[in-house]
Motif scaffolding. Structure first.
Motif, mmCIF file in Angstrom:
data_model
loop_
_atom_site.group_PDB
_atom_site.id
_atom_site.type_symbol
_atom_site.label_atom_id
_atom_site.label_comp_id
_atom_site.label_asym_id
_atom_site.label_seq_id
_atom_site.Cartn_x
_atom_site.Cartn_y
_atom_site.Cartn_z
ATOM 1 N N ARG A 18 4.862 15.354 8.246
ATOM 2 C CA ARG A 18 4.429 14.164 8.974
ATOM 3 C C ARG A 18 5.615 13.326 9.449
ATOM 4 O O ARG A 18 5.657 12.882 10.585
ATOM 5 N N LEU A 56 0.864 -1.181 0.000
ATOM 6 C CA LEU A 56 0.000 0.000 0.000
ATOM 7 C C LEU A 56 0.896 1.225 0.000
ATOM 8 O O LEU A 56 1.757 1.364 0.862
ATOM 9 N N CYS A 57 0.729 2.103 -0.968
ATOM 10 C CA CYS A 57 1.552 3.308 -1.085
ATOM 11 C C CYS A 57 0.667 4.532 -0.880
ATOM 12 O O CYS A 57 -0.423 4.606 -1.428
ATOM 13 N N ARG A 58 1.169 5.471 -0.089
ATOM 14 C CA ARG A 58 0.424 6.697 0.166
ATOM 15 C C ARG A 58 1.420 7.833 0.302
ATOM 16 O O ARG A 58 2.460 7.696 0.921
ATOM 17 N N GLY A 59 1.072 8.966 -0.269
ATOM 18 C CA GLY A 59 1.917 10.145 -0.125
ATOM 19 C C GLY A 59 3.175 10.071 -0.977
ATOM 20 O O GLY A 59 3.304 9.253 -1.872
ATOM 21 N N THR A 60 4.088 10.949 -0.666
ATOM 22 C CA THR A 60 5.320 11.066 -1.424
ATOM 23 C C THR A 60 6.334 10.064 -0.909
ATOM 24 O O THR A 60 6.594 9.990 0.280
ATOM 25 N N PHE A 76 -8.786 9.162 -8.397
ATOM 26 C CA PHE A 76 -8.448 10.184 -7.408
ATOM 27 C C PHE A 76 -9.102 11.534 -7.678
ATOM 28 O O PHE A 76 -8.994 12.444 -6.864
ATOM 29 N N ALA A 108 1.933 17.467 -1.567
ATOM 30 C CA ALA A 108 2.142 16.113 -1.051
ATOM 31 C C ALA A 108 3.528 15.979 -0.431
ATOM 32 O O ALA A 108 3.691 15.360 0.621
ATOM 33 N N HIS A 114 4.326 15.201 3.519
ATOM 34 C CA HIS A 114 5.182 14.068 3.876
ATOM 35 C C HIS A 114 6.301 14.519 4.817
ATOM 36 O O HIS A 114 6.555 13.879 5.832
#
Length: 104
Positions: free
Chosen positions: A85, A6-10, A65, A78, A82
């Motif tokens: 976060r 699962l890939c999310r964000g940069t 998206f 994004a 990243h």
């Protein structure tokens, strides 16, 4: 091998040539790093298949998206999120690093 990620964000990414003793059986390869995922492409056919899959994902992106009003701003935001976060800055010279530099 089958893997699901699962890939999310940069994510950090890099592409390098692997040659000489570092290459399996001494045959040159292309190493593609995407986050913690590594692809070692051993021939042009595998590069063509990977490229076709990414091209198809790009075609589906607006349907899945929604539209990106300003693709460059969306990517820059994004990257900023990243960094905020994770606290980890992108690698110097990467697309994410260049985007942060140009957005200043």
């Amino acid at each position: 091998m089958i893997a699901q990620v699962l890939c999310r964000g940069t994510l950090d990414q890099s592409v390098t040539a692997v040659t000489g003793q570092a290459a399996r059986d001494g045959k040159a390869q292309i190493r593609v790093s995407f986050g913690r995922i590594l692809f070692y492409l051993e021939d042009r056919a595998s590069l063509i298949v990977l490229t076709a899959a990414i091209d198809r994902a790009n075609e589906l992106a607006p349907k899945v998206f929604g539209p990106a009003d300003d693709e460059r701003w969306t990517y820059a935001e994004a990257v900023r999120r990243h960094v905020a976060r994770s606290g980890a800055l992108p690698k110097n010279g990467s697309r994410a690093w260049e985007t942060l530099q140009s957005a200043r």
